[in-house]
Scaffold this motif. Structure first.
Motif, mmCIF file in Angstrom:
data_model
loop_
_atom_site.group_PDB
_atom_site.id
_atom_site.type_symbol
_atom_site.label_atom_id
_atom_site.label_comp_id
_atom_site.label_asym_id
_atom_site.label_seq_id
_atom_site.Cartn_x
_atom_site.Cartn_y
_atom_site.Cartn_z
ATOM 1 N N PRO A 1 0.799 -1.239 0.000
ATOM 2 C CA PRO A 1 0.000 0.000 0.000
ATOM 3 C C PRO A 1 0.828 1.283 0.000
ATOM 4 N N PHE A 2 2.137 1.139 0.254
ATOM 5 C CA PHE A 2 2.980 2.330 0.421
ATOM 6 C C PHE A 2 4.045 2.454 -0.671
ATOM 7 N N GLY A 3 4.366 1.334 -1.313
ATOM 8 C CA GLY A 3 5.416 1.370 -2.321
ATOM 9 C C GLY A 3 6.034 0.002 -2.525
ATOM 10 N N ASP A 4 7.302 0.029 -2.908
ATOM 11 C CA ASP A 4 7.983 -1.205 -3.298
ATOM 12 C C ASP A 4 9.105 -1.534 -2.311
ATOM 13 N N VAL A 5 9.369 -2.832 -2.160
ATOM 14 C CA VAL A 5 10.549 -3.266 -1.407
ATOM 15 C C VAL A 5 11.621 -3.645 -2.425
ATOM 16 N N ILE A 6 12.780 -3.041 -2.297
ATOM 17 C CA ILE A 6 13.878 -3.271 -3.245
ATOM 18 C C ILE A 6 14.784 -4.327 -2.634
ATOM 19 N N GLU A 7 14.645 -5.562 -3.091
ATOM 20 C CA GLU A 7 15.400 -6.676 -2.508
ATOM 21 C C GLU A 7 15.523 -7.789 -3.543
ATOM 22 N N THR A 8 16.534 -8.640 -3.341
ATOM 23 C CA THR A 8 16.664 -9.803 -4.233
ATOM 24 C C THR A 8 15.803 -10.967 -3.742
ATOM 25 N N ALA A 9 15.651 -11.065 -2.415
ATOM 26 C CA ALA A 9 14.871 -12.195 -1.868
ATOM 27 C C ALA A 9 13.461 -12.180 -2.445
ATOM 28 N N GLY A 10 13.054 -13.299 -3.004
ATOM 29 C CA GLY A 10 11.693 -13.415 -3.524
ATOM 30 C C GLY A 10 11.429 -12.609 -4.769
ATOM 31 N N SER A 11 12.497 -12.061 -5.394
ATOM 32 C CA SER A 11 12.313 -11.244 -6.603
ATOM 33 C C SER A 11 12.761 -12.011 -7.842
ATOM 34 N N ASP A 12 12.062 -11.784 -8.932
ATOM 35 C CA ASP A 12 12.433 -12.425 -10.201
ATOM 36 C C ASP A 12 13.720 -11.816 -10.758
ATOM 37 N N TYR A 13 14.410 -12.617 -11.572
ATOM 38 C CA TYR A 13 15.629 -12.115 -12.225
ATOM 39 C C TYR A 13 15.808 -12.849 -13.547
ATOM 40 N N PHE A 14 16.661 -12.307 -14.387
ATOM 41 C CA PHE A 14 17.099 -13.048 -15.571
ATOM 42 C C PHE A 14 18.607 -12.866 -15.702
ATOM 43 N N MET A 15 19.244 -13.804 -16.403
ATOM 44 C CA MET A 15 20.706 -13.799 -16.500
ATOM 45 C C MET A 15 21.143 -12.847 -17.605
ATOM 46 N N ILE A 16 22.232 -12.150 -17.344
ATOM 47 C CA ILE A 16 22.845 -11.271 -18.342
ATOM 48 C C ILE A 16 24.360 -11.468 -18.274
#
Ligand SMILES: NC(=O)N[C@@H](O)C(=O)O
Ligand code: NI
Length: 172
Positions: free
Chosen positions: A16-31
């Motif tokens: 409700p307030f914004g975003d959490v900036i973290e790697t845990a539980g976040s999607d990623y792709f390889m580069i």
């Protein structure tokens, strides 16, 4: 005086307030030929006017004495504001939903665990940065441009809240 319950910072609870900036539980792709994970667009920078700029700063914050009496919140009506800790230290986040005036009954507190940053969405009420370490550095991404982008609200004395991380830790 109401003591704010300090909640663990999670994407769902903070939504409700914004975003959490973290790697845990976040999607990623390889580069980079498979050597790097890109945790892509964990948050977006919101601006208000066509000529606005998104800027990057560093805040070197001194911890406020705790327990703290929360008497005020602020908001940025023309843009988002993100804080990412640079030294892996935990910090506190105190927020209320975007509205004309913050509702003291809707103020919530969160503990960011040092691996997490936050991105306050435009207009979300929040307390100025609350470092827990005596001094801490935060990368800050927010909006620069014309006009007023910081409203402060001071609560009546009977609506002020208590923020006490040590008490909560002792109660565990
Ligand atoms: N004033 C300023 O740039 N800092 C606040 O917005 C804050 O949220 O700490
Ligand atoms: Ni702010």
């Amino acid at each position: 005086m109401r003591t704010l319950q300090i909640e663990p910072l999670t994407k769902d609870a903070f939504a409700p307030f914004g975003d959490v900036i973290e790697t845990a539980g976040s999607d990623y792709f390889m580069i980079n030929n498979g050597s790097t994970r890109r945790y892509h667009q964990l948050a977006t920078v919101q601006t208000g006017l066509p000529e606005d700029k998104a800027i990057i700063s560093i805040f070197r914050a001194q911890a406020l004495p705790m327990p703290l009496t929360v008497r005020m919140l602020e908001r940025h009506p023309l843009g988002s504001q993100a804080f990412v800790p640079l030294h892996g230290k935990s910090f506190l986040v105190v927020v209320a939903p975007a509205s004309d005036l913050p509702d003291a009954d809707q103020v919530r507190a969160f503990l960011a665990d040092g691996s997490q940053g936050v991105n306050y969405h435009r207009g979300v009420w929040h307390h100025p940065i609350l470092a827990l370490a005596p001094e801490d550095d935060f990368l800050v991404v927010d909006r620069s441009g014309a006009g007023n982008n910081c409203d402060e609200h001071f609560f009546d004395d009977d609506q002020a809240m208590r923020l006490d991380p040590q008490q909560q830790a002792d109660e565990r």
